[in-house]
Scaffold this motif. Sequence first.
Motif, PDB file in Angstrom:
ATOM      1  N   ARG A  74      13.624 192.695  35.597  1.00 17.78           N
ATOM      2  CA  ARG A  74      13.014 191.985  36.719  1.00 17.78           C
ATOM      3  C   ARG A  74      13.067 190.463  36.502  1.00 17.78           C
ATOM      4  O   ARG A  74      13.309 189.698  37.444  1.00 17.78           O
ATOM      5  CB  ARG A  74      11.565 192.448  36.922  1.00 17.78           C
ATOM      6  N   ARG A  75      12.877 190.055  35.239  1.00 23.22           N
ATOM      7  CA  ARG A  75      12.985 188.617  34.934  1.00 23.22           C
ATOM      8  C   ARG A  75      14.401 188.117  35.211  1.00 23.22           C
ATOM      9  O   ARG A  75      14.610 186.994  35.649  1.00 23.22           O
ATOM     10  CB  ARG A  75      12.613 188.355  33.469  1.00 23.22           C
ATOM     11  N   ALA A  76      15.400 189.012  34.941  1.00 25.88           N
ATOM     12  CA  ALA A  76      16.805 188.635  35.170  1.00 25.88           C
ATOM     13  C   ALA A  76      17.214 188.871  36.625  1.00 25.88           C
ATOM     14  O   ALA A  76      18.409 188.832  36.950  1.00 25.88           O
ATOM     15  CB  ALA A  76      17.699 189.435  34.229  1.00 25.88           C
ATOM     16  N   MET A  77      16.225 189.151  37.479  1.00 29.12           N
ATOM     17  CA  MET A  77      16.460 189.373  38.908  1.00 29.12           C
ATOM     18  C   MET A  77      17.369 190.581  39.175  1.00 29.12           C
ATOM     19  O   MET A  77      18.107 190.622  40.166  1.00 29.12           O
ATOM     20  CB  MET A  77      17.075 188.105  39.564  1.00 29.12           C
ATOM     21  N   ARG A  78      17.339 191.561  38.242  1.00 36.13           N
ATOM     22  CA  ARG A  78      18.102 192.792  38.471  1.00 36.13           C
ATOM     23  C   ARG A  78      17.136 193.937  38.723  1.00 36.13           C
ATOM     24  O   ARG A  78      16.057 193.994  38.138  1.00 36.13           O
ATOM     25  CB  ARG A  78      18.951 193.139  37.228  1.00 36.13           C
TER      26      ARG A  78
END
Lengths: 363, 363
Positions: free
Chosen positions: B221-225
């Motif tokens: 989620r931090r990596a926007m995945r």
Amino acid sequence: MSTQITAEDLDAVALGGAFLGTGGGGDPYIGKLMAKAALLEHGPVTLIDAAELPEDALCVPVFMMGAPTVMVEKLPAGTEVLAALAQIKQIMGRKATALVCAEAGGLNSTIPFAVAAVTGLPLLNGDGMGRAFPELQMCSFTMHGVKATPLVLADDKGNAASFTTIDNLWTERLARAATVEMGGAALVAAYPMTGAQAQASLLHGTMTLILEIGRTIQEERRAMRHPGEALRALTGGHKLMRARVADIRRETTGGFVRGTATLRGIDEDAGRSFTVDFQNEFLVARDDTGRVLTTTPDLICALDGDAGLPVTTESLRYGLTLELTGIPADPQWRTEAGLTLAGPGYFGYDHAFAPVEALLSTS
Amino acid sequence: MSTQITAEDLDAVALGGAFLGTGGGGDPYIGKLMAKAALLEHGPVTLIDAAELPEDALCVPVFMMGAPTVMVEKLPAGTEVLAALAQIKQIMGRKATALVCAEAGGLNSTIPFAVAAVTGLPLLNGDGMGRAFPELQMCSFTMHGVKATPLVLADDKGNAASFTTIDNLWTERLARAATVEMGGAALVAAYPMTGAQAQASLLHGTMTLILEIGRTIQEERRAMRHPGEALRALTGGHKLMRARVADIRRETTGGFVRGTATLRGIDEDAGRSFTVDFQNEFLVARDDTGRVLTTTPDLICALDGDAGLPVTTESLRYGLTLELTGIPADPQWRTEAGLTLAGPGYFGYDHAFAPVEALLSTS
């Protein structure tokens, strides 16, 4: 004063308990069979007054919990209540000194005799209701601050449940749910109390009253008389009606049998009609104008109109003739504490309590 | 190998537990709050392997029982499970050596951390399901002959119930009835077992797997995945569908939340439709031809299609997008003993069990 109760006395105990059981407290025939077998095998039971016990004695009420309709079909295995007593002993760290009858009833006043015979323990001459009531917190023990817990519930399969609760109403709720899950009926040991607590909280003399009622029924029947009149003389009761069951609505929900019987008057009551509501036990009797004739916690006791034997709510059926008697409850039930526990308001009725003797004098 | 779990780790534990909880096991947000507060006050929790314990250690699983929809609205008071543990100690005659997580779930994998922090006891790295299941006999402990009793159930008001039964299914029935009466949710200490029994019966490594799943969700989620793909790589899972909730039928009966969600495919699944049945947890996923895609005891794990956070059955609502993943259950669940406890037949389905990997390869 101690009295020996033998197997031969149990017919009278079952009959007297069933009469005082106000339609509930279980089937007298099953109760008698269970207890007779136990007394024939193990010998008589000693009935003692609570005053004879040391103050620190451990007194344990034993009883069956559940819907009477279930009890008729699901007989106890006989070992359940001993399992429950064994768990109470483990929790309390000592053995019971005496057993106690929780309520009058065909089954619930004979079970303590069976358990007393098997265990060799004496049985106290008293009970917690002076009648039967549908819920376990409805007893003089609660009024005197005795906790229902530790309570142990045991079924015929070998399962047991025990509870520690914040009050006796919560104990009723949890034990009732377990009873339903166990098949609708279970055996219970609960309200362990000291000799001093028993002396203070018991309704004294119930067991000998039950015996006397039972013997009166037997004697009157032998003399070919309907026992209603003699029982009213003995109990301070009032005749409510002679009638025939015209309609009966009954359902088993939440571990109780609830319903209403509609009655058509016969003999001196011909032309009148009545209703009687019940939740395991008879709660309220009314005439056709809706006037309350007797209301909980006063007793509504039913005899077969012809045979003169006690009638339980589960045996009500179309066409059966009944003679109903209203009997003043023990004075404790007519106090504010008693009415809070088992008055009309608790059962959801709008009417205030009025004593049967007052209700019948205002016609 | 022992690991220290700090308050900061609990976000990941709650997320990972909720994913592996297959829609049940309680709300991750509430579980996290409870456990975080306990660890912040009492310090970190030591996670140990069962192999590190002496054979005669006393290991006690602690968990919440009830319908997840109720748990969201009826927060535990925090003292219930300590009361239950205290009663287990009294019954067993000794103190627990270690605590055990009964099932993966947002709440049920965080509660043991809270209790471990408060009591200072270590927590075993394993659980009894490797997922969540709706009934308490559905666990590896049952498969290995560990009795659920003595089981103690405690509510937020101060009531407790304990049971001794003939088998774990009877324990489930009686404890469920008490849970319903207690308001639909209660805290439980049960299945007390020796270190040797824990070593033999635990599904080992569940707690670190939960932590790893939770961290993966956080990192992705931090990596926007969307974390779905990474979680399938980690758990050996298979993508079932991406879809939107079109209809949801749900009722709370008998202490469970039961229902069916109808889903309309989106993205690569546009034009298809699906149904997912649940009883607290997801049980069976089907496509619009009625073909079973994944069935209990294999796992059906749900993520929000957009946000990538685990979705519980009680949070399903019209319009929510979901990504469902089917994951092979622990091999023990696929044995005859496992399928008898929690296979499709137990839940009343006609279809035989088939592994998710086989079901998805036969299209």
